[in-house]
Each structure stands twice: as structure tokens, then as C-alpha cells.
Design an enzyme around this catalytic site. Structure first.
Site, mmCIF file in Angstrom:
data_model
loop_
_atom_site.group_PDB
_atom_site.id
_atom_site.type_symbol
_atom_site.label_atom_id
_atom_site.label_comp_id
_atom_site.label_asym_id
_atom_site.label_seq_id
_atom_site.Cartn_x
_atom_site.Cartn_y
_atom_site.Cartn_z
ATOM 1 N N ARG A 122 44.491 7.192 0.311
ATOM 2 C CA ARG A 122 44.674 8.614 0.584
ATOM 3 C C ARG A 122 44.007 9.033 1.755
ATOM 4 N NH1 ARG A 122 44.907 12.378 -4.767
ATOM 5 N NH2 ARG A 122 45.639 10.990 -6.140
ATOM 6 N N GLY A 163 42.265 18.698 -11.733
ATOM 7 C CA GLY A 163 41.534 18.506 -10.141
ATOM 8 C C GLY A 163 39.956 18.328 -10.221
ATOM 9 N N GLU A 176 43.787 12.470 -20.457
ATOM 10 C CA GLU A 176 44.772 13.418 -20.169
ATOM 11 C C GLU A 176 46.159 12.904 -19.849
ATOM 12 O OE1 GLU A 176 44.727 16.109 -17.002
ATOM 13 O OE2 GLU A 176 44.260 14.609 -15.586
ATOM 14 N N LYS A 195 31.736 13.108 -24.928
ATOM 15 C CA LYS A 195 30.775 12.046 -24.596
ATOM 16 C C LYS A 195 31.062 11.781 -23.012
ATOM 17 C CE LYS A 195 27.699 9.069 -25.281
ATOM 18 N NZ LYS A 195 26.326 9.612 -25.752
ATOM 19 N N TYR A 196 30.121 11.683 -22.145
ATOM 20 C CA TYR A 196 29.935 11.438 -20.638
ATOM 21 C C TYR A 196 29.788 9.877 -20.712
ATOM 22 C CZ TYR A 196 29.214 11.326 -15.743
ATOM 23 O OH TYR A 196 29.330 10.955 -14.289
ATOM 24 N N ARG A 222 54.228 15.195 -14.960
ATOM 25 C CA ARG A 222 54.866 15.350 -13.513
ATOM 26 C C ARG A 222 54.747 14.154 -12.489
ATOM 27 N NH1 ARG A 222 50.311 14.600 -10.434
ATOM 28 N NH2 ARG A 222 48.207 15.875 -11.358
ATOM 29 N N HIS A 233 35.574 13.515 -8.519
ATOM 30 C CA HIS A 233 36.557 13.347 -9.439
ATOM 31 C C HIS A 233 38.000 13.285 -8.891
ATOM 32 C CE1 HIS A 233 33.765 13.646 -12.480
ATOM 33 N NE2 HIS A 233 33.332 15.143 -12.238
HETATM 34 P P1 ADP Z 1 41.083 16.665 -14.187
HETATM 35 O O1 ADP Z 1 42.345 17.058 -15.270
HETATM 36 O O2 ADP Z 1 40.399 17.805 -13.956
HETATM 37 O O3 ADP Z 1 41.491 15.623 -12.982
HETATM 38 P P2 ADP Z 1 40.496 14.400 -16.237
HETATM 39 O O4 ADP Z 1 40.176 14.740 -17.437
HETATM 40 O O5 ADP Z 1 41.758 13.813 -15.774
HETATM 41 O O6 ADP Z 1 40.239 15.879 -15.306
HETATM 42 O O7 ADP Z 1 39.186 13.833 -15.181
HETATM 43 C C1 ADP Z 1 39.080 13.458 -13.937
HETATM 44 C C2 ADP Z 1 38.105 12.557 -13.725
HETATM 45 O O8 ADP Z 1 36.816 12.821 -14.250
HETATM 46 C C3 ADP Z 1 38.162 11.360 -14.367
HETATM 47 O O9 ADP Z 1 39.115 10.308 -13.553
HETATM 48 C C4 ADP Z 1 36.921 10.487 -14.484
HETATM 49 O O10 ADP Z 1 36.370 10.025 -13.037
HETATM 50 C C5 ADP Z 1 35.921 11.920 -14.945
HETATM 51 N N1 ADP Z 1 35.771 11.846 -16.302
HETATM 52 C C6 ADP Z 1 36.620 12.481 -17.300
HETATM 53 N N2 ADP Z 1 36.222 12.441 -18.342
HETATM 54 C C7 ADP Z 1 35.231 11.809 -18.232
HETATM 55 C C8 ADP Z 1 34.271 11.470 -19.452
HETATM 56 N N3 ADP Z 1 34.161 11.784 -20.635
HETATM 57 N N4 ADP Z 1 33.214 10.656 -18.974
HETATM 58 C C9 ADP Z 1 33.034 10.249 -17.510
HETATM 59 N N5 ADP Z 1 33.830 10.558 -16.703
HETATM 60 C C10 ADP Z 1 34.898 11.424 -16.849
#
Ligand code: ADP
Length: 447
Positions: free
Chosen positions: A337, A164, A287, A201-202, A291, A235
């Protein structure tokens, strides 16, 4: 096949599972908190059991109450839905220990993928491309600085137990690391009871692309195409569509086949979603969700498969009746949504719905538990409805959605219906020209 399924969830998803059970001629049991006495999933279930007070820690997350309810009514399976206990491996273990079937993947996969660091290790082993990042847990600020030197700024600190979007902190410059690291750890501890974090890395302008996986207990593992979920705030996904308007035919085939073969290597069972970021023609695994997903209806729309029914049948050891080549994709689907939130400030807006009118027509689907006179409780997620349109192509789908939004009435509480109405007029949305930052940085920033 099961004779009675207990649905350990609420809202639209509880109703969605209930419908699948009815079509499979399985009896349903709703569990609910005291705040949900009047909820639609409770009204429509064959039996219902109140499992505790409003706060979800005392009801929808209360494992002893749920197990007791299942034993009382003689349920032979539990469907955990989405959120709450759906990815909780201890819950799945306890369910199993009580001789009740947990409708979901193997416990091992719940455990492995629930630990995002482990998930990345496995993903690497089975050949999925990763976002560059730390090798594992980053223990302290000193190590975080070392990793930053290696990976390069900007970076994202993420919670190993994450979900989340919680526990995520962006670091743009090195002086931000101390505060970001400490607050990511604190947030992770508060949300998940586990403060382990790692660094990635972002990526600056990625899109979010995910692949729906389905596997039975006989080793048949297939993909059901991809979904794009780049329209996000904090996110959290707001709009999802299938197929992605960004991918070429070759890219689509590559990522879907790669995901299916990775899941096959894992001997994955049940439903799962492999999530990637996509930037400059490259995919990066982030990830795997073990589910059913909120956005599953768009996959159902373009494949014509009821994946919740399939998930239940798989849990009852039925073989999938089709192969990959039998899965055909047609048209385009988009899900909006609808949240009980102010469409400008995004403040939650629980309260009584005095008037509700649904939309309709060919290709329109609404998954929701709301009705005129329903009181939205303030204790839970603000998602109150999912509006899904399926058209012959993307343009057709957007036109259907626009009309459906005009027809829908949810009064007097503010909702994101108005935001969706405006978004669907936006040229970037119409042209499929967006990434995960677009909504916050371009659209909402410009307002
Ligand atoms: P969560 O399980 O908390 O939802 P995720 O790993 O699925 O976390 O990431 C959720 C969202 O965060 C992604 O859809 C994206 O928008 C952003 N995000 C995650 N990792 C990165 C990254 N390395 N760089 C840029 N944005 C990211």
C-alpha cells in the site's frame, strides 16, 4: 444485469469498480466532492455528480445527496466500495427503500457483523474459534476489572462498533485500566457514535490471516483462499500477501474450509472476509468484513478471478459459474500500500504530484487514481496507490516488486514507496518471519 451503477466512493477503489463495470458493459456514474473535481474516477466515468463539499461527512458520507444523485441519473444499483458507507446497514436499507440495488451482502449480515459483539456470538454458534474475552459489552471499570481477573492480563479493550483499529486500548497492568477504559469509550463514541466496548485477551505475537468468501443468491458459498496481512502499523495493514508464508497445507485447508462452511451456514451473499489471528498453530476469529477489501487484488492474482465483476453479477442475481473445486491457486502475490505519508514519521503528505511514472511488466498491477499534475487532497485516507506483484513463487514475487518500486516515480511528495523498498530488503520480510507487532516493535523501533 444493471444498466447503470453509481459508485459511491473515490480514489483507486472507485476506479477499480469502474473498470469492472466497463467490462460488464454497464454505464458508470461517479459521485465526488468539490475537492475531487479533477479525480481520475470522475474523468473516466460516463457521468458524474458533485455531491458536496470536501469534508466526507458532507459528501461521501452524505446519504441524501448520494440517493438524490442516483435518482437524478437513473442508476439502478449503487456500489459502495470500501470504507465510507460500505458497511453501513442504514445506508443499504435506504438504498433498498428507493428501489435501487445495494451491491453488497444482505442487510442482516451488515448489521450483525457491524456489531462485533454480535459477530463473535454468531461466530461461536457456527463453530469458529474465538479469542478468549468478555461475554458481551463491558459496562464499567468494575466489570472490566472482573473480566481481567477471569481472562488474565494483558487484555485489549475494543469498540463494539469498531473499525480501522479505532477505540482499541491495550492494558498491560491493572493500574492502566481506568485511563484505558475511559479513553477507549471516548474514542469509540467520537469515531462511531457508539461507546460500547468489550474485552479480549491480548495475544502477544499473532499473525493476521483472513479468508476471502464469495457467495451467490443460490446458496453457493466458497472460499478464495487466505491472505496474510501481518505487516501493520497502528493496526492498519501496509503489506498483504497470498498465500500466507506461515501456514502448512493442512492449516490452510482447515481454516479456508472452516470459513467457507461458516459462511455457508450464515447463507452469506456477496463478498466477505473472515479475519483471524493466528498464534502457535491456533486460529482465533476477530471479525468479518462484509464488503470488498482493499487487498482483494492479491486474491484475484492467485485465483485468476475478477471478484469485483463477480460481486456485481451476484447482486444482479447471477449464479456463480464455478464450484469450490474449480478454484485453483497459482503462484504468490504481494500488495504494497503506497500512502501519501512521510516514510519515517508517517505524517500525511498531501500536495501536488508533478511527476508520476508507473511500473510495468508481467505480473505487475497498479491500482491508483493518481497522475502527473494530480493534487492529493488533504481530506481523505492517505492511500494513493496499490502496487501488486504476482510471481511463480514468493521469491519471484519479491524480486518483481523490488524492480517495480525502482521504476515507479511519485514526485515530489513523500510517500511510503521508500519504506517498501527498504522493507523488501529486510531478511525477516524475505524469510516470512514476522507477526503483527514486527513492523512497529522490531523494524521501526530499531531505526
Ligand atoms: P478493526 O475492525 O478496528 O480493524 P480488528 O478486530 O480487525 O479491528 O483488529 C485489527 C488489528 O488489531 C488486528 O489485525 C490485530 O493486529 C490487532 N488485534 C485485534 N485483536 C487483537 C487481540 N485480541 N490481540 C492482539 N492483537 C489484536
Amino acid at each position: 444485469m444493471f444498466s447503470k451503477i453509481l459508485i459511491a466512493n473515490r480514489g483507486d477503489i472507485a476506479l477499480r469498480i469502474l473498470r469492472a463495470c466497463k467490462e460488464l458493459e454497464i454505464k458508470t456514474v461517479a459521485v465526488h466532492s468539490t475537492a475531487d473535481n479533477e479525480a481520475m474516477h470522475v474523468r473516466l466515468a460516463d457521468e458524474s455528480v458533485c455531491i458536496g463539499p470536501a469534508h466526507s461527512s458532507k459528501s461521501y458520507l452524505n446519504i441524501p445527496s448520494i440517493i438524490t444523485a442516483a435518482q437524478l441519473v437513473g442508476a439502478d444499483a449503487i456500489h459502495p466500495g470500501v470504507g465510507f458507507l460500505s458497511e453501513n446497514s442504514s445506508f443499504a436499507e435506504i438504498v433498498k427503500a428507493h428501489d435501487i440495488k445495494f451491491i453488497g451482502p444482505k442487510i442482516k449480515h451488515l448489521k450483525d457483523m457491524g456489531d462485533k459483539i454480535k459477530a463473535k456470538e454468531i461466530a461461536k454458534k457456527i463453530g469458529l474459534p474465538l479469542v478468549p474475552g468478555s461475554k458481551g459489552v463491558v459496562k464499567d471499570i468494575q466489570n472490566a476489572k472482573k473480566e481481567i481477573q477471569r481472562i488474565g492480563l494483558p487484555i485489549l479493550i475494543k469498540a463494539s462498533a469498531g473499525g480501522g483499529g479505532k477505540g482499541m486500548k491495550i492494558v498491560q497492568s491493572i493500574d492502566e485500566i481506568e485511563i484505558a477504559f475511559t479513553s477507549a469509550k471516548n474514542e469509540a463514541r467520537a469515531a462511531f457514535g457508539n461507546d460500547e466496548v468489550y474485552i479480549e485477551k491480548y495475544l502477544s505475537n499473532p499473525r493476521h490471516i483472513e479468508v476471502q468468501i464469495i457467495g451467490d443468491t443460490f446458496g453457493n458459498v466458497f472460499h478464495l483462499g487466505e491472505r496474510e496481512c501481518s505487516i501493520q502499523r497502528n493496526h492498519q495493514k501496509l503489506i498483504e500477501e497470498a498465500p500466507s508464508p506461515a501456514l502448512t497445507k493442512d492449516e490452510r485447508e482447515y481454516i479456508c474450509n472452516l470459513s467457507a462452511s461458516a459462511a455457508r451456514d450464515m447463507q452469506y451473499e456477496s463478498l466477505g472476509t473472515i479475519e483471524f489471528l493466528y498464534e502457535d498453530g491456533k486460529f482465533y476469529f476477530i471479525e468479518m468484513n462484509t464488503r470488498l477489501q482493499v487487498e482483494h487484488p492479491i486474491t484475484e492474482a492467485i485465483t485468476g478471478k475478477d471478484i469485483v465483476k463477480e460481486q456485481i453479477k451476484i447482486a444482479a442475481n447471477h449464479k456463480l459459474e464455478w464450484k469450490q473445486k474449480d478454484i485453483k491457486f497459482f503462484g504468490h502475490a504481494i500488495e504494497c500500500r503506497i500512502n501519501a505519508e512521510d516514510p519515517k514519521t508517517f505524517m500525511p503528505s498531501p500536495g501536488k504530484i508533478n511527476q508520476f511514472h508507473s511500473a510495468g511488466g508481467l505480473g505487475i498491477r497498479i491500482d491508483s487514481g493518481i497522475y502527473s499534475g494530480y493534487n492529493i487532497p488533504p481530506y481523505y485516507d492517505s492511500l494513493i496507490a496499490k502496487l501488486i506483484a504476482h510471481g511463480n513463487n514468493r521469491k519471484d514475487c519479491i524480486l518483481k516488486l523490488k524492480q517495480a518500486i525502482k521504476e515507479m516515480v511519485i514526485e515530489p511528495i513523500p510517500s511510503t514507496l521508500e519504506l517498501h523498498e527498504n522493507l523488501l530488503e529486510n531478511p525477516d520480510i524475505i524469510n516470512g518471519n514476522f507477526d503483527i507487532k514486527w513492523l512497529e516493535q522490531t523494524y521501526l523501533n530499531g531505526k
